[in-house]
Design a protein around this motif. Structure first.
Motif, PDB file in Angstrom:
ATOM      1  N   ARG A  36       0.849  -1.191   0.000  1.00 39.20           N
ATOM      2  CA  ARG A  36       0.000   0.000   0.000  1.00 39.20           C
ATOM      3  C   ARG A  36       0.887   1.244   0.000  1.00 39.20           C
ATOM      4  NH1 ARG A  36      -2.900  -0.794   5.430  1.00 39.20           N
ATOM      5  NH2 ARG A  36      -0.779  -1.548   5.869  1.00 39.20           N
ATOM      6  N   PHE A  37       0.767   2.043  -1.035  1.00 40.98           N
ATOM      7  CA  PHE A  37       1.617   3.218  -1.228  1.00 40.98           C
ATOM      8  C   PHE A  37       0.887   4.471  -0.767  1.00 40.98           C
ATOM      9  CE2 PHE A  37       2.913   6.564  -4.455  1.00 40.98           C
ATOM     10  CZ  PHE A  37       4.139   6.848  -3.875  1.00 40.98           C
ATOM     11  N   THR A  38       1.568   5.324  -0.005  1.00 38.84           N
ATOM     12  CA  THR A  38       1.018   6.623   0.361  1.00 38.84           C
ATOM     13  C   THR A  38       1.956   7.713  -0.121  1.00 38.84           C
ATOM     14  OG1 THR A  38      -0.003   7.903   2.148  1.00 38.84           O
ATOM     15  CG2 THR A  38       2.077   6.779   2.664  1.00 38.84           C
ATOM     16  N   PHE A  39       1.392   8.866  -0.468  1.00 34.88           N
ATOM     17  CA  PHE A  39       2.187   9.943  -1.051  1.00 34.88           C
ATOM     18  C   PHE A  39       1.661  11.284  -0.559  1.00 34.88           C
ATOM     19  CE2 PHE A  39      -1.305   8.778  -3.805  1.00 34.88           C
ATOM     20  CZ  PHE A  39      -1.880   9.989  -4.132  1.00 34.88           C
ATOM     21  N   ASN A  40       2.510  12.291  -0.638  1.00 36.89           N
ATOM     22  CA  ASN A  40       2.120  13.612  -0.139  1.00 36.89           C
ATOM     23  C   ASN A  40       1.107  14.299  -1.046  1.00 36.89           C
ATOM     24  OD1 ASN A  40       4.217  13.724  -2.027  1.00 36.89           O
ATOM     25  ND2 ASN A  40       5.075  15.608  -1.186  1.00 36.89           N
ATOM     26  N   SER A  41       1.373  14.358  -2.360  1.00 34.70           N
ATOM     27  CA  SER A  41       0.437  14.968  -3.299  1.00 34.70           C
ATOM     28  C   SER A  41       0.724  14.458  -4.699  1.00 34.70           C
ATOM     29  CB  SER A  41       0.527  16.503  -3.270  1.00 34.70           C
ATOM     30  OG  SER A  41       1.800  16.939  -3.702  1.00 34.70           O
ATOM     31  N   LEU A  42      -0.271  14.504  -5.554  1.00 34.42           N
ATOM     32  CA  LEU A  42      -0.136  13.981  -6.909  1.00 34.42           C
ATOM     33  C   LEU A  42       0.855  14.780  -7.745  1.00 34.42           C
ATOM     34  CD1 LEU A  42      -3.849  13.133  -7.743  1.00 34.42           C
ATOM     35  CD2 LEU A  42      -1.967  11.491  -7.598  1.00 34.42           C
ATOM     36  N   ASP A  43       1.034  16.075  -7.425  1.00 28.27           N
ATOM     37  CA  ASP A  43       1.937  16.900  -8.222  1.00 28.27           C
ATOM     38  C   ASP A  43       3.343  16.984  -7.635  1.00 28.27           C
ATOM     39  OD1 ASP A  43       1.477  18.514  -6.024  1.00 28.27           O
ATOM     40  OD2 ASP A  43       0.818  20.272  -7.173  1.00 28.27           O
ATOM     41  N   SER A  44       3.658  16.126  -6.671  1.00 31.16           N
ATOM     42  CA  SER A  44       4.972  16.142  -6.031  1.00 31.16           C
ATOM     43  C   SER A  44       5.983  15.330  -6.833  1.00 31.16           C
ATOM     44  CB  SER A  44       4.872  15.567  -4.613  1.00 31.16           C
ATOM     45  OG  SER A  44       6.160  15.373  -4.063  1.00 31.16           O
ATOM     46  N   MET A  45       7.095  15.966  -7.203  1.00 32.44           N
ATOM     47  CA  MET A  45       8.157  15.238  -7.893  1.00 32.44           C
ATOM     48  C   MET A  45       8.775  14.202  -6.965  1.00 32.44           C
ATOM     49  SD  MET A  45       9.825  14.757 -10.689  1.00 32.44           S
ATOM     50  CE  MET A  45       9.338  16.180 -11.675  1.00 32.44           C
ATOM     51  N   SER A  46       9.031  14.580  -5.725  1.00 32.17           N
ATOM     52  CA  SER A  46       9.714  13.678  -4.803  1.00 32.17           C
ATOM     53  C   SER A  46       8.818  12.565  -4.289  1.00 32.17           C
ATOM     54  CB  SER A  46      10.281  14.464  -3.617  1.00 32.17           C
ATOM     55  OG  SER A  46       9.244  15.139  -2.921  1.00 32.17           O
ATOM     56  N   GLY A  47       7.520  12.861  -4.127  1.00 30.17           N
ATOM     57  CA  GLY A  47       6.633  11.887  -3.518  1.00 30.17           C
ATOM     58  C   GLY A  47       5.921  10.969  -4.481  1.00 30.17           C
ATOM     59  N   THR A  48       5.783  11.408  -5.749  1.00 33.47           N
ATOM     60  CA  THR A  48       4.987  10.632  -6.703  1.00 33.47           C
ATOM     61  C   THR A  48       5.605  10.570  -8.094  1.00 33.47           C
ATOM     62  OG1 THR A  48       3.010  11.509  -5.564  1.00 33.47           O
ATOM     63  CG2 THR A  48       2.655  10.286  -7.593  1.00 33.47           C
ATOM     64  N   ILE A  49       5.871  11.732  -8.689  1.00 35.11           N
ATOM     65  CA  ILE A  49       6.247  11.774 -10.103  1.00 35.11           C
ATOM     66  C   ILE A  49       7.590  11.107 -10.357  1.00 35.11           C
ATOM     67  CG2 ILE A  49       6.713  13.279 -12.070  1.00 35.11           C
ATOM     68  CD1 ILE A  49       4.788  15.324 -10.801  1.00 35.11           C
ATOM     69  N   GLY A  50       8.585  11.397  -9.527  1.00 36.09           N
ATOM     70  CA  GLY A  50       9.894  10.794  -9.719  1.00 36.09           C
ATOM     71  C   GLY A  50       9.851   9.280  -9.620  1.00 36.09           C
ATOM     72  N   LEU A  51       9.151   8.777  -8.612  1.00 38.61           N
ATOM     73  CA  LEU A  51       9.025   7.328  -8.454  1.00 38.61           C
ATOM     74  C   LEU A  51       8.296   6.723  -9.644  1.00 38.61           C
ATOM     75  CD1 LEU A  51       9.266   4.706  -6.851  1.00 38.61           C
ATOM     76  CD2 LEU A  51       7.183   5.357  -5.605  1.00 38.61           C
ATOM     77  N   THR A  52       7.247   7.400 -10.122  1.00 40.61           N
ATOM     78  CA  THR A  52       6.523   6.915 -11.295  1.00 40.61           C
ATOM     79  C   THR A  52       7.459   6.757 -12.483  1.00 40.61           C
ATOM     80  OG1 THR A  52       4.478   7.979 -10.547  1.00 40.61           O
ATOM     81  CG2 THR A  52       4.630   7.393 -12.886  1.00 40.61           C
ATOM     82  N   ARG A  53       8.297   7.748 -12.716  1.00 40.46           N
ATOM     83  CA  ARG A  53       9.220   7.701 -13.851  1.00 40.46           C
ATOM     84  C   ARG A  53      10.278   6.608 -13.688  1.00 40.46           C
ATOM     85  NH1 ARG A  53       9.731  14.312 -14.675  1.00 40.46           N
ATOM     86  NH2 ARG A  53       7.612  14.533 -15.525  1.00 40.46           N
ATOM     87  N   ASP A  54      10.747   6.416 -12.467  1.00 49.13           N
ATOM     88  CA  ASP A  54      11.736   5.362 -12.233  1.00 49.13           C
ATOM     89  C   ASP A  54      11.117   3.983 -12.424  1.00 49.13           C
ATOM     90  OD1 ASP A  54      13.638   7.284 -11.696  1.00 49.13           O
ATOM     91  OD2 ASP A  54      13.434   7.140  -9.512  1.00 49.13           O
ATOM     92  N   LEU A  55       9.879   3.810 -11.983  1.00 53.33           N
ATOM     93  CA  LEU A  55       9.191   2.540 -12.204  1.00 53.33           C
ATOM     94  C   LEU A  55       8.980   2.287 -13.695  1.00 53.33           C
ATOM     95  CD1 LEU A  55       6.539   2.689  -9.343  1.00 53.33           C
ATOM     96  CD2 LEU A  55       8.316   0.948  -9.586  1.00 53.33           C
ATOM     97  N   GLU A  56       8.567   3.324 -14.422  1.00 58.43           N
ATOM     98  CA  GLU A  56       8.350   3.167 -15.862  1.00 58.43           C
ATOM     99  C   GLU A  56       9.640   2.804 -16.582  1.00 58.43           C
ATOM    100  OE1 GLU A  56       6.591   6.905 -16.847  1.00 58.43           O
ATOM    101  OE2 GLU A  56       4.547   6.248 -16.316  1.00 58.43           O
ATOM    102  N   ALA A  57      10.768   3.317 -16.120  1.00 58.72           N
ATOM    103  CA  ALA A  57      12.055   2.986 -16.737  1.00 58.72           C
ATOM    104  C   ALA A  57      12.392   1.513 -16.564  1.00 58.72           C
ATOM    105  CB  ALA A  57      13.160   3.851 -16.132  1.00 58.72           C
ATOM    106  N   GLN A  58      11.754   0.857 -15.580  1.00 55.95           N
ATOM    107  CA  GLN A  58      11.970  -0.570 -15.343  1.00 55.95           C
ATOM    108  C   GLN A  58      10.764  -1.402 -15.775  1.00 55.95           C
ATOM    109  OE1 GLN A  58      13.823  -1.654 -11.605  1.00 55.95           O
ATOM    110  NE2 GLN A  58      14.688   0.388 -11.327  1.00 55.95           N
TER     111      GLN A  58
END
Length: 275
Positions: A157-179
Motif C-alpha cells: 500500500r503506497f502513500t504519497f504527499n500529493s499527486l503533483d509532487s516530484m519527490s513523492g509521486t512523479i519521480g518514483l513513477t518515472r523510475d518505475l516506468e524505466a523498469q
C-alpha cells in the motif's frame, strides 16, 4: 516597508521556524545589499499575503487564482502563493512547474542538497521507506541511479504527499516506468497531504511504503518520532531539487541581482546559483 512577498515553505516544519527565519535573514540582507526592497519577514499564512482585488490574472489578463483575501487566513495555499503578482522569492517543486506553474514564474536558483544522504549539489532523491524489519535497509547509490526493490514493494500500500509532487509521486513513477513497471505495482494508493504525514501513516500501519525526499527525511529523523519505526529500503534517482522562483513580472534587473546574491552565498549550505 516592502510590498513584495517572500516565503520558504517547503521545509518549514514548526520545529525549524527559527532556522528558516535565519535563512531568510541571510537571503534578505544579501538582496538588500544589491538594492532589492526585500520584505522583512517571510509569509506563513494566506492572511499574510497582500490582497489582490478581483483575483490574480496572468500576463494575458486571464484569471488564474482568487484574491488571497478570500482564502482561509490561517492556512497557506502554496499554489496561490506561487502565483501572487508580488512574489519576490519562494520555493516550489518541479512537479507543479512541469504541470503549468513555469508559465507564470521565473527560476532564480537551486538549493544545494550536499548535506543530506541522497543529495548531491542541486540534485536530490527520495528515500523509499517501510516499517523497520520489513525489508533490508539501503544506502543511497553512489551513482545517483534509482534503486527500487521491486519484489519487496510489489503489492504494498503506497502513500504519497500529493499527486503533483516530484519527490513523492512523479519521480518514483518515472523510475518505475524505466523498469517496465508503474504505480500499479502497488495494491493501493492514498494521499497523506505531506511527507511527514506519509511517514506517520507507514509507521502506524495505515500504509506500507512512501517516497520521502532526502531533506524531509533528515527533518523527520530530527523531529518526527514515527521516523524511528521506519527504515529506508530503496531510493529514487537523483533529480533537480526544489527551485527558488519569483513572479513572471519581476524585472530582469531584480532577477539578475538575486542570482548574484545567491552566488555570493554559495559557500553557505543550501544555496547554489542557477545554471
Amino acid at each position: 516597508m516592502s510590498e513584495l512577498v517572500a516565503a520558504l515553505p517547503m521545509y518549514d516544519w514548526p520545529e525549524v521556524h527559527d532556522e528558516v527565519d535565519a535563512q531568510w535573514v541571510r537571503l534578505r540582507d544579501a538582496f538588500r545589499q544589491r538594492g532589492i526592497n526585500a520584505p522583512e519577514t517571510i509569509v506563513r499564512r494566506n492572511g499574510d499575503l497582500p490582497p489582490v482585488p478581483g483575483g490574480i490574472h496572468d500576463t494575458n489578463g486571464k484569471l488564474i487564482a482568487p484574491d488571497p483575501a478570500t482564502l482561509p487566513p490561517d492556512e497557506l495555499d502554496y499554489h496561490k502563493l506561487w502565483l501572487h503578482p508580488a512574489l519576490l522569492f519562494a520555493q516550489t517543486c518541479w512537479g507543479p512547474m512541469e504541470l503549468g506553474l513555469s508559465k507564470h514564474v521565473q527560476v532564480v536558483g537551486q538549493p544545494s542538497y550536499d548535506a543530506y544522504e541522497g543529495g548531491q549539489g542541486e540534485l536530490y532523491s527520495s528515500a523509499l521507506v517501510m516499517r523497520t524489519g520489513e525489508g533490508p535497509e539501503a544506502r543511497s547509490p553512489a551513482d545517483g541511479k534509482a534503486f527500487l526493490p521491486l519484489d519487496l514493494i510489489r503489492g504494498k500500500r503506497f502513500t504519497f504527499n500529493s499527486l503533483d509532487s516530484m519527490s513523492g509521486t512523479i519521480g518514483l513513477t518515472r523510475d518505475l516506468e524505466a523498469q517496465g513497471e508503474s504505480l500499479d505495482i502497488f495494491a493501493s494508493r492514498s494521499q497523506s497531504g505531506g511527507h511527514r504525514g506519509s511517514i506517520v501513516a507507514v509507521a502506524e500501519g495505515k500504509a506500507d511504503i512512501a517516497a520521502i525526499d532526502c531533506e524531509s527525511w533528515a527533518l523527520a529523523q530530527r523531529f518526527e518520532p514515527a521516523a524511528r519505526k521506519v527504515a529506508i529500503v530503496g531510493w529514487t534517482a537523483r533529480r533537480k531539487g526544489l527551485p527558488f522562483i519569483t513572479a513572471r513580472t519581476t524585472p530582469e534587473k531584480t532577477v539578475l541581482a538575486m542570482r548574484e546574491a545567491l552566488a555570493g552565498l554559495a559557500e553557505q549550505p543550501r544555496i547554489q546559483r542557477v545554471g
